[in-house]
Enzyme design. Structure first.
Site, mmCIF file in Angstrom:
data_model
loop_
_atom_site.group_PDB
_atom_site.id
_atom_site.type_symbol
_atom_site.label_atom_id
_atom_site.label_comp_id
_atom_site.label_asym_id
_atom_site.label_seq_id
_atom_site.Cartn_x
_atom_site.Cartn_y
_atom_site.Cartn_z
ATOM 1 C CB CYS A 174 -10.380 -0.117 18.533
ATOM 2 S SG CYS A 174 -10.741 -1.425 19.730
ATOM 3 C CG LEU A 175 -7.674 -5.607 16.852
ATOM 4 C CD1 LEU A 175 -6.484 -5.872 17.743
ATOM 5 C CD2 LEU A 175 -8.648 -6.781 16.897
#
Length: 560
Positions: free
Chosen positions: A293-294
């Protein structure tokens, strides 16, 4: 330009207003509605169609009556009886009306149409007849059968949730899932700590390991142990059992005093610091970098930064549900307009961070029917608690986001797409995706509402190296936590070599053959393929230079 006291007053006013509007800017919504009304005003044909919609929609209404309710909220046999069937059909017709009223309007920007359709869906989901006792035959039937005991239990559930929310306690059932005891319990040691992260080295499972270690960077939106849940579905444990040496970053949960931590801090004191320690402990061997994800976006930035160095320490790059090009980032773009970003920045400026509840609220709105209304009906009107799972317990263990970092992420990466367009800078130098020359393994998931797989697929356009892409069943979390042996799992996989022509997401999906089971073995095989053989596992964790600071899962995972 230095902000004046008047600018600070505006930001403070907007920050307080944001608490009442759940972080959604009224100015941005007003801008979208104003543009919509202006375009409708010069579209007499569309206005006439909307005025005549009840009559024009009769074929669709009859079709829904013949085929039965397609909406899972109205799937039971009770909804097929009068007058409940009429309520369900009327609601479906209202949904079709607002879909037609807010989309396909010539000249209105796609983002405004997306905002309007989203706002209409929020109101409709809230007004669904399935949400109310008097208009839901399933609830009436249950209440008659149980003589109202379901409502008593529901009231007790609501009171307990209200009390826990007021005292900032975790949801009911999470006490059965404690990090270090039930979750995040793979043996290991914290071998490095700074003001931003802890680095965990895990105990090898056998006498030998692949020479190149695996360093995993999770997102700092949540705690790291999504990738080390229960022993049966821990990705960390699986890699160890397959003979890999594994390291994991555990991010600090930032407070107001960390407001000035920026993306460069996460690269320097997070990614680069961890890479340096891992490489020293691996006696100079290059490493496999993986980001989720991030954390995957951070991995992309880091790989692009290191890609220009002749002594690049990275062997491969793996991306789990991670985006580098944000032009098709799905419904999250609703929250990333210039107006909305400015509004959120004011709120974070006043608080120092983006609060966990504000972050969770945005994600819940994307799936309000499943994550808000259906849950409220199930727990407060049906009176039934959904059993807590390890993934649900992790999902309730959220973290905050520093003001500076999240502002940069939203403005530079999400809104202006600077990395994909070659304009993003780290430490005063531009970082370009074209610098990444190492093999890439990227995973998207079919039902991802946070990082849509068509957006993750854009890594094919960013990279000039070989890309192995996987499209897995499930959503943003469930599609990644997809251990071997889990039923009803499938995936598609295909390799695009650097010289191969680009395939659009649809063409790629049609060309890649579906396979049953978990994609984890495919990734592990890819890692082994890009490793250079086995070496003796370390006899102890850490080293003289990096002595163990304590047992995994460390201290930062317990920050609240």
């Amino acid at each position: 330009m230095t902000a004046s006291p008047f600018d600070d007053f505006d930001r403070l006013y907007q920050a307080n207003l944001a608490r009442l509007t759940l972080g959604l800017t009224p100015a941005g919504l007003g801008e979208a509605y104003g543009a919509w009304l202006a375009h409708l005003a010069i579209s007499p044909g569309r206005l006439a169609e909307l005025a005549l919609f009840p009559w024009l929609d009769w074929p669709a209404l009859l079709d829904s009556s013949k085929d039965g309710a397609k909406d899972p909220r109205f799937a039971s046999s009770h909804w097929q009886l009068w007058p409940w069937q009429g309520l369900a059909q009327g609601f479906a017709q209202a949904e079709r009306f607002w879909q037609r009223a807010t989309t396909g309007i010539e000249g209105l920007s796609p983002q405004y149409q997306q905002i309007l359709a989203f706002a209409a869906r929020q109101y409709l989901d809230a007004l669904s007849p399935s949400n109310y006792l008097a208009s839901n035959p399933d609830l009436l039937h249950t209440s008659l059968q149980q003589l109202g005991q379901n409502l008593v239990k529901g009231a007790q559930n609501a009171l307990e949730d209200w009390r826990r929310n007021l005292t900032c306690e975790a949801p009911v059932g999470t006490e059965a899932f404690e990090p270090g005891r039930d979750l995040a319990c793979t043996p290991g040691k914290v071998v490095y700590r700074n003001g931003l992260m802890e680095l965990i080295q895990y105990q090898p499972a056998g006498p030998s390991v692949h020479k190149e270690p695996v360093l995993v960077m999770p997102a700092w939106i949540m705690k790291y142990y999504i990738l080390d849940l229960s022993p049966h579905n821990s990705l960390v444990r699986y890699l160890l059992e397959q003979g890999h040496s594994v390291f994991m970053i555990s991010w600090k949960n930032p407070g107001p005093g960390d407001r000035d931590l920026g993306m460069e801090d996460y690269v320097r004191d997070g990614a680069l610091a961890a890479i340096d320690v891992v490489q020293r402990l691996a006696k100079g061997a290059p490493l496999h970098l993986a980001g989720y994800c991030l954390g995957g976006t951070l991995a992309l930035l880091t790989a692009a930064h290191l890609g220009s160095r002749p002594d690049n320490p990275l062997q491969t790059l793996t991306l789990f549900a991670a985006q580098g090009d944000f032009t098709e980032a799905g419904e999250l773009m609703i929250f990333v307009t210039p107006s909305e970003v400015a509004y959120l920045k004011s709120m974070m400026w006043a608080q120092g961070t983006l609060d966990t509840k504000q972050m969770a609220g945005a994600f819940q709105l994307l799936r309000s029917n499943d994550l808000i209304w259906s849950r409220l009906v199930h727990e407060y009107l049906q009176g039934e608690r959904s059993p807590m799972s390890d993934l649900m317990a992790w999902n309730s263990d959220a973290t905050r986001m520093p003001y500076k970092m999240h502002s940069e992420y939203l403005e530079k990466l999400f809104l202006n797409n600077e990395f994909a367009e070659g304009r993003y800078q780290l430490f005063g130098q531009p970082v370009a995706a074209g610098n990444i020359k190492i093999p890439i393994f990227a995973v998207g998931t079919e039902k991802d509402h946070v990082a849509p797989w068509v957006s993750v697929h854009k890594v094919h356009l960013l990279s000039t190296s070989d890309v192995t892409f996987v499209l897995a069943s499930g959503g943003h979390n469930g599609g990644i936590v997809s251990e071997p042996g889990r039923p009803h799992r499938h995936y598609r996989i295909a390799l695009k070599k650097a010289q191969d022509p680009y395939l659009s997401p649809k063409a790629w999906q049609e060309a890649a053959t579906p396979q049953l089971g978990s994609w984890w073995p495919a990734w592990q095989g890819w890692l082994a393929q890009h490793s250079s053989g086995q070496v003796a596992a370390p006899k102890g964790l850490g080293s003289r230079q990096y002595p163990p600071l304590g047992d995994a899962p460390g201290h930062y995972v317990f920050d609240k």
